[in-house]
Design a protein around this motif. Structure first.
Motif, PDB file in Angstrom:
ATOM      1  N   UNK A  32       0.773  -1.234   0.000  1.00  0.00           N
ATOM      2  CA  UNK A  32       0.000   0.000   0.000  1.00  0.00           C
ATOM      3  C   UNK A  32       0.799   1.276   0.000  1.00  0.00           C
ATOM      4  N   UNK A  33       2.121   1.191   0.156  1.00  0.00           N
ATOM      5  CA  UNK A  33       2.939   2.404   0.181  1.00  0.00           C
ATOM      6  C   UNK A  33       2.987   3.075  -1.192  1.00  0.00           C
ATOM      7  N   UNK A  34       2.967   2.269  -2.241  1.00  0.00           N
ATOM      8  CA  UNK A  34       2.967   2.803  -3.605  1.00  0.00           C
ATOM      9  C   UNK A  34       1.714   2.258  -4.293  1.00  0.00           C
ATOM     10  N   UNK A  35       0.649   3.012  -4.228  1.00  0.00           N
ATOM     11  CA  UNK A  35      -0.650   2.566  -4.728  1.00  0.00           C
ATOM     12  C   UNK A  35      -0.631   2.274  -6.222  1.00  0.00           C
ATOM     13  N   UNK A  36       0.230   2.953  -6.973  1.00  0.00           N
ATOM     14  CA  UNK A  36       0.263   2.790  -8.429  1.00  0.00           C
ATOM     15  C   UNK A  36       0.948   1.507  -8.882  1.00  0.00           C
ATOM     16  N   UNK A  37       1.540   0.755  -7.952  1.00  0.00           N
ATOM     17  CA  UNK A  37       2.125  -0.532  -8.320  1.00  0.00           C
ATOM     18  C   UNK A  37       1.007  -1.538  -8.574  1.00  0.00           C
ATOM     19  N   UNK A  38       1.024  -2.160  -9.735  1.00  0.00           N
ATOM     20  CA  UNK A  38      -0.026  -3.104 -10.084  1.00  0.00           C
ATOM     21  C   UNK A  38       0.524  -4.523 -10.178  1.00  0.00           C
ATOM     22  N   UNK A  39      -0.332  -5.472  -9.886  1.00  0.00           N
ATOM     23  CA  UNK A  39       0.025  -6.881  -9.977  1.00  0.00           C
ATOM     24  C   UNK A  39      -1.188  -7.692 -10.404  1.00  0.00           C
ATOM     25  N   UNK A  40      -0.943  -8.910 -10.865  1.00  0.00           N
ATOM     26  CA  UNK A  40      -2.016  -9.794 -11.307  1.00  0.00           C
ATOM     27  C   UNK A  40      -1.830 -11.157 -10.663  1.00  0.00           C
ATOM     28  N   UNK A  41      -2.854 -11.627  -9.971  1.00  0.00           N
ATOM     29  CA  UNK A  41      -2.812 -12.932  -9.315  1.00  0.00           C
ATOM     30  C   UNK A  41      -3.406 -13.970 -10.262  1.00  0.00           C
ATOM     31  N   UNK A  42      -2.601 -14.985 -10.577  1.00  0.00           N
ATOM     32  CA  UNK A  42      -3.010 -16.076 -11.461  1.00  0.00           C
ATOM     33  C   UNK A  42      -3.154 -17.338 -10.611  1.00  0.00           C
ATOM     34  N   UNK A  43      -4.323 -17.948 -10.632  1.00  0.00           N
ATOM     35  CA  UNK A  43      -4.560 -19.153  -9.841  1.00  0.00           C
ATOM     36  C   UNK A  43      -3.954 -20.384 -10.507  1.00  0.00           C
ATOM     37  N   UNK A  44      -3.591 -21.345  -9.667  1.00  0.00           N
ATOM     38  CA  UNK A  44      -3.172 -22.646 -10.164  1.00  0.00           C
ATOM     39  C   UNK A  44      -4.378 -23.324 -10.831  1.00  0.00           C
ATOM     40  N   UNK A  45      -4.131 -24.209 -11.815  1.00  0.00           N
ATOM     41  CA  UNK A  45      -5.245 -24.817 -12.557  1.00  0.00           C
ATOM     42  C   UNK A  45      -6.359 -25.383 -11.696  1.00  0.00           C
ATOM     43  N   UNK A  46      -6.028 -26.032 -10.597  1.00  0.00           N
ATOM     44  CA  UNK A  46      -7.081 -26.675  -9.793  1.00  0.00           C
ATOM     45  C   UNK A  46      -7.961 -25.672  -9.054  1.00  0.00           C
ATOM     46  N   UNK A  47      -7.528 -24.391  -8.995  1.00  0.00           N
ATOM     47  CA  UNK A  47      -8.318 -23.373  -8.302  1.00  0.00           C
ATOM     48  C   UNK A  47      -8.942 -22.369  -9.268  1.00  0.00           C
ATOM     49  N   UNK A  48      -8.889 -22.658 -10.551  1.00  0.00           N
ATOM     50  CA  UNK A  48      -9.454 -21.754 -11.557  1.00  0.00           C
ATOM     51  C   UNK A  48     -10.955 -22.020 -11.723  1.00  0.00           C
ATOM     52  N   UNK A  49     -11.644 -21.824 -10.629  1.00  0.00           N
ATOM     53  CA  UNK A  49     -13.089 -22.024 -10.579  1.00  0.00           C
ATOM     54  C   UNK A  49     -13.735 -20.689 -10.256  1.00  0.00           C
ATOM     55  N   UNK A  50     -14.575 -20.205 -11.144  1.00  0.00           N
ATOM     56  CA  UNK A  50     -15.186 -18.893 -10.938  1.00  0.00           C
ATOM     57  C   UNK A  50     -15.987 -18.825  -9.646  1.00  0.00           C
ATOM     58  N   UNK A  51     -16.478 -19.964  -9.178  1.00  0.00           N
ATOM     59  CA  UNK A  51     -17.254 -19.984  -7.934  1.00  0.00           C
ATOM     60  C   UNK A  51     -16.392 -19.619  -6.730  1.00  0.00           C
ATOM     61  N   UNK A  52     -15.084 -19.858  -6.830  1.00  0.00           N
ATOM     62  CA  UNK A  52     -14.187 -19.616  -5.696  1.00  0.00           C
ATOM     63  C   UNK A  52     -14.034 -18.136  -5.383  1.00  0.00           C
ATOM     64  N   UNK A  53     -14.312 -17.260  -6.349  1.00  0.00           N
ATOM     65  CA  UNK A  53     -14.180 -15.814  -6.124  1.00  0.00           C
ATOM     66  C   UNK A  53     -15.531 -15.110  -6.204  1.00  0.00           C
ATOM     67  N   UNK A  54     -16.603 -15.877  -6.228  1.00  0.00           N
ATOM     68  CA  UNK A  54     -17.925 -15.261  -6.300  1.00  0.00           C
ATOM     69  C   UNK A  54     -18.177 -14.389  -5.073  1.00  0.00           C
ATOM     70  N   UNK A  55     -18.521 -13.136  -5.270  1.00  0.00           N
ATOM     71  CA  UNK A  55     -18.761 -12.194  -4.180  1.00  0.00           C
ATOM     72  C   UNK A  55     -17.557 -11.352  -3.834  1.00  0.00           C
TER      73      UNK A  55
END
Length: 226
Positions: free
Chosen positions: A22-45
């Motif tokens: 949070x010190x540098x808000x403009x730093x961006x990153x992308x979280x990529x799930x492992x294949x077994x967790x690539x279920x849209x239901x896991x991030x619902x909400x």
């Protein structure tokens, strides 16, 4: 513990990564799930939350033993405090904790649901153990005491970044690299104004010197391919 994914960031190395999220808000990153967790239901909400907690592995801070005390950089690298009174990566268990802003959730054909975050303090490829929503009414404590961080949190450098060098970065990366440099990435025990330091960020090696409280960028060169 199972690794559920990895994060992509602009930091190929530890040097230069902000010491807190949070010190540098403009730093961006992308979280990529492992294949077994690539279920849209896991991030619902999850899209209803503005911030999330990330539990991750200090994968670049391997050690054979642990120490009961460490030297926080913001205390000059000379004063020792208990390891459990710090967020040092050199701990009995290699677990990191970061609070980041959830910018968006996007579905990719190959990678499934990916999380775009801002303010992450992680090296590219860092393994992720877990993700939890940040809940203001339980997680925010405005009355909390700050310990020694109350004396050190305001430390920032003035950054002089010549336009001809800054212009080598695409516009969307410029605010982030300036923010990284302002956090003073130097080792706490080194204060040589003649020394040339380097931060690898977003495909470039940024070379700079620091005198008093002013950081001046001297070179920006493309990183050599591995």
């Amino acid at each position: 513990m199972k690794i559920i994914g990895h994060i992509r960031t602009d930091f190929p190395d530890k040097f230069g990564v902000p010491r807190q999220s949070g010190l540098v808000e403009s730093l961006e990153g992308t979280i990529i799930f492992q294949p077994e967790y690539r279920n849209s239901e896991a991030v619902r909400g999850l899209e209803e939350f503005s911030h999330i907690w990330i539990l991750w592995q200090f994968s670049r801070s391997k050690k054979d033993n642990w120490s009961a005390t460490v030297k926080p950089p913001r205390l000059g690298g000379k004063k020792r405090v208990g390891v459990f009174a710090t967020r040092s990566p050199y701990r009995p268990n290699d677990i990191g904790l970061s609070c980041v802003r959830l910018k968006s959730i996007e579905e990719h054909e190959q990678e499934g649901m990916v999380l775009h975050v801002c303010g992450a303090d992680l090296v590219d490829g860092t393994p992720i153990y877990d993700i939890k929503p940040y809940i203001p009414f339980t997680d925010c404590h405005p009355e909390a005491s700050q310990g020694y961080t109350g004396r050190t949190r305001a430390h920032q450098l003035k950054v002089v970044f010549p336009q001809e060098l800054l212009g080598k970065y695409p516009p969307e990366k410029r605010e982030a690299i300036i923010g990284v440099l302002a956090q003073d990435p130097r080792p706490a025990y080194v204060r040589d104004p003649q020394r040339l330091y380097g931060v690898a960020f977003a495909g470039f090696d940024v070379r700079f010197q620091v005198e008093d409280e002013c950081l001046t960028v001297r070179e920006v060169a493309p990183l050599k391919a591995l």
